[in-house]
Design a protein around this motif. Structure first.
Motif, short mmCIF file in Angstrom:
data_model
loop_
_atom_site.label_atom_id
_atom_site.label_comp_id
_atom_site.label_asym_id
_atom_site.label_seq_id
_atom_site.Cartn_x
_atom_site.Cartn_y
_atom_site.Cartn_z
N GLY A 1 -6.71 -5.82 1.23
CA GLY A 1 -5.46 -5.94 2.12
C GLY A 1 -5.39 -5.56 3.54
O GLY A 1 -4.98 -6.52 4.11
N LEU A 2 -6.17 -4.57 3.88
CA LEU A 2 -6.17 -4.07 5.18
C LEU A 2 -7.00 -4.97 6.22
O LEU A 2 -6.65 -5.18 7.50
CB LEU A 2 -6.44 -2.44 5.36
CG LEU A 2 -5.39 -1.53 4.62
CD1 LEU A 2 -5.74 -0.14 5.02
CD2 LEU A 2 -3.92 -1.94 5.57
N ASN B 1 0.80 -1.31 -0.03
CA ASN B 1 -0.05 -0.08 -0.11
C ASN B 1 0.82 1.25 -0.05
O ASN B 1 0.59 2.22 -0.67
CB ASN B 1 -1.03 -0.07 1.37
CG ASN B 1 -2.08 -0.72 1.07
OD1 ASN B 1 -2.36 -1.33 0.07
ND2 ASN B 1 -2.98 -1.21 1.86
N ASP C 1 -8.70 5.64 -6.78
CA ASP C 1 -7.94 4.54 -6.17
C ASP C 1 -8.25 3.10 -7.06
O ASP C 1 -7.45 2.28 -7.39
CB ASP C 1 -8.22 3.95 -4.99
CG ASP C 1 -7.58 5.08 -3.86
OD1 ASP C 1 -6.52 5.94 -4.52
OD2 ASP C 1 -7.69 5.06 -2.57
N TYR D 1 -13.50 -1.81 1.07
CA TYR D 1 -13.55 -0.23 1.06
C TYR D 1 -12.42 0.26 0.62
O TYR D 1 -11.29 -0.09 0.77
CB TYR D 1 -13.66 0.16 2.65
CG TYR D 1 -14.00 1.61 2.61
CD1 TYR D 1 -15.33 2.19 2.40
CD2 TYR D 1 -13.00 2.60 3.18
CE1 TYR D 1 -15.43 3.54 2.26
CE2 TYR D 1 -13.19 3.62 3.06
CZ TYR D 1 -14.46 4.48 2.93
OH TYR D 1 -14.92 5.76 2.87
N ARG D 2 -12.54 1.18 -0.34
CA ARG D 2 -11.32 2.00 -0.80
C ARG D 2 -11.56 3.44 -0.78
O ARG D 2 -12.84 3.99 -1.16
CB ARG D 2 -11.35 1.89 -2.52
CG ARG D 2 -11.29 0.06 -2.53
CD ARG D 2 -10.57 -0.40 -4.00
NE ARG D 2 -9.25 -0.05 -3.97
CZ ARG D 2 -8.40 -0.07 -5.20
NH1 ARG D 2 -9.14 -0.23 -6.37
NH2 ARG D 2 -7.12 0.04 -5.05
N VAL D 3 -10.89 4.31 -0.41
CA VAL D 3 -11.05 5.76 -0.20
C VAL D 3 -11.49 6.53 -1.10
O VAL D 3 -12.51 7.54 -1.27
CB VAL D 3 -9.75 6.26 0.66
CG1 VAL D 3 -10.03 7.91 0.87
CG2 VAL D 3 -9.43 5.63 1.98
N GLY E 1 -6.08 -3.20 -7.00
CA GLY E 1 -6.33 -3.40 -5.58
C GLY E 1 -7.72 -3.91 -5.39
O GLY E 1 -8.60 -4.02 -6.31
N TYR F 1 0.28 4.04 -2.84
CA TYR F 1 -0.44 5.39 -2.50
C TYR F 1 0.37 6.36 -2.26
O TYR F 1 0.13 7.67 -1.80
CB TYR F 1 -1.44 5.06 -1.25
CG TYR F 1 -2.45 3.98 -1.91
CD1 TYR F 1 -3.38 4.36 -2.96
CD2 TYR F 1 -2.58 2.57 -1.17
CE1 TYR F 1 -4.35 3.40 -3.06
CE2 TYR F 1 -3.63 1.78 -1.51
CZ TYR F 1 -4.36 2.02 -2.70
OH TYR F 1 -5.30 1.09 -2.83
N VAL G 1 -11.10 1.93 6.46
CA VAL G 1 -10.11 1.49 5.54
C VAL G 1 -9.92 0.11 5.93
O VAL G 1 -9.60 -0.79 4.90
CB VAL G 1 -8.84 2.12 5.46
CG1 VAL G 1 -8.72 3.48 4.81
CG2 VAL G 1 -8.19 2.33 6.72
N GLY H 1 -9.31 -3.96 -2.01
CA GLY H 1 -9.96 -3.38 -0.84
C GLY H 1 -9.96 -4.26 0.39
O GLY H 1 -10.53 -4.13 1.29
P1 ADP Z 1 -6.78 -2.09 -1.96
O1 ADP Z 1 -5.16 -1.27 -1.51
O2 ADP Z 1 -6.38 -3.21 -2.38
O3 ADP Z 1 -7.59 -1.02 -2.17
P2 ADP Z 1 -6.63 -2.09 1.18
O4 ADP Z 1 -7.38 -2.98 2.28
O5 ADP Z 1 -5.02 -2.49 1.49
O6 ADP Z 1 -7.27 -2.23 -0.29
O7 ADP Z 1 -6.75 -0.54 1.26
C1 ADP Z 1 -8.00 0.02 1.41
C2 ADP Z 1 -8.12 1.50 1.09
O8 ADP Z 1 -7.17 2.34 2.05
C3 ADP Z 1 -7.24 1.79 -0.13
O9 ADP Z 1 -8.02 1.64 -1.34
C4 ADP Z 1 -6.84 3.14 -0.19
O10 ADP Z 1 -7.95 4.10 -0.38
C5 ADP Z 1 -6.64 3.33 1.55
N1 ADP Z 1 -5.03 2.98 1.62
C6 ADP Z 1 -4.50 2.12 2.13
N2 ADP Z 1 -3.13 2.35 2.49
C7 ADP Z 1 -3.12 3.79 2.22
C8 ADP Z 1 -1.95 4.48 2.33
N3 ADP Z 1 -0.72 3.92 2.54
N4 ADP Z 1 -2.02 5.83 1.98
C9 ADP Z 1 -3.24 6.23 1.48
N5 ADP Z 1 -4.44 5.55 1.66
C10 ADP Z 1 -4.27 4.27 1.66
#
Ligand code: ADP
Length: 268
Positions: free
Chosen positions: A222-223, A161, A213, A207-209, A218, A165, A202, A220
């Motif tokens: 990973g986290l 990530n 993105d 969920y993606r911000v 991605g 990002y 997140v 959504g």
């Molecule tokens: P993905 O990266 O596959 O979309 P994640 O679950 O890893 O899914 O992250 C969810 C969302 O959180 C991302 O789509 C992004 O909008 C936001 N995000 C994650 N890591 C970061 C980061 N280091 N800086 C800014 N936004 C982030």
């Protein structure tokens, strides 16, 4: 009077039943809607890389003789990278399914944090190639009881990530600090950071911000997976922004095993 009361009670019970039926119907409709949205999102995530692979492979097959060497390399690169993307997505889906089924059992053994960080960085290789990586891990970090496979996956998801990002050429920092009874491990980047309202969301599945993105590969997931894995190891994972406002910071807190534990621990 008794009959009147009995009638009232019967009416009340009937009402409760009606409300319950309605609730159930609403819940079923909501579940259906979520399932539908999930399927749409998964199909989209599977089809995008698959069409790219299909396109590249078809061109290679049909135009092979006419293609210059560079075009072939480009097409093969597309096939490899899109297959990797597909593979990552499927691994994520499986991890998520295992987490939700409660089937992730951490197998905890004493691990050197620095070594696992190195392994994760090696695994990410080219993904982090455009970024500078700053390691800020004190020499005296205690060994922690971790599942090496889960822990490495957590670091890979967070570092991936940070690479995704934060702009190319910026620095990704891995910082470790010893605190009473625990170790604080942080991944800091120099990207856009997170809207304050989203620091919890997140971690929600899919969920993606930012709409933008979606142009970056991605899922959504990973986290959500990273948090699930950290919790399976007895720790916590939270998101925030750096006080210097340079970017996002992800914080893992993990308990330090009690003194003496380290020596008694069988390396199972
Ligand atoms: P993905 O990266 O596959 O979309 P994640 O679950 O890893 O899914 O992250 C969810 C969302 O959180 C991302 O789509 C992004 O909008 C936001 N995000 C994650 N890591 C970061 C980061 N280091 N800086 C800014 N936004 C982030």
């Amino acid at each position: 009077l008794f009959d009147a009361l009995a009638d009232m009670a019967a009416l009340a019970i009937e009402r409760v039943r009606l409300v319950e039926d309605l609730d159930r119907a609403e819940r079923a409709a909501e579940t259906d809607r979520l399932r539908q949205a999930l399927l749409t999102s998964i199909s989209h995530d599977l089809r995008t890389p698959l069409s790219a692979i299909l396109g590249a492979a078809t061109t290679l097959r049909d135009l092979d003789d006419a293609l210059a060497r560079e075009s072939k390399t480009d097409l093969l690169d597309t096939i490899v990278s899109e297959s990797e993307r597909l593979n990552r997505f499927i691994v994520n889906l499986l991890d998520m399914t295992r987490l939700e089924a409660g089937a992730v059992a951490a197998s905890l053994t004493l691990q050197d944090v620095g070594e696992t960080v190195d392994t994760a960085l090696r695994r990410l290789g080219p993904i982090l190639a455009g970024h500078a990586v700053a390691l800020d891990l004190p020499a005296g970090l205690p060994a922690l009881r971790l599942d090496p496979v889960l822990f490495e996956q957590v670091l890979v998801n967070l570092l991936d990530n940070a690479a995704k990002y934060a702009p190319e050429g910026s620095t990704v920092t891995v910082r470790g600090r010893v605190e009473p009874g625990r170790v604080r491990l942080q991944i800091l980047d120099e990207g856009d950071g997170l809207p304050e309202a989203d620091v919890e969301r997140v971690f929600d599945k899919f969920y993606r911000v930012r709409k933008s993105d979606s142009v970056r590969a991605g899922t959504g997931l990973g986290l959500a997976i990273a948090r699930g894995f950290v919790e399976a190891m007895g720790g916590t994972l939270t998101a925030g922004n750096r006080p210097d406002r340079l970017g996002a910071v992800f914080t893992i807190l993990l308990p330090v095993p009690p003194a003496g534990h380290a020596l008694a621990e069988p390396a199972a």
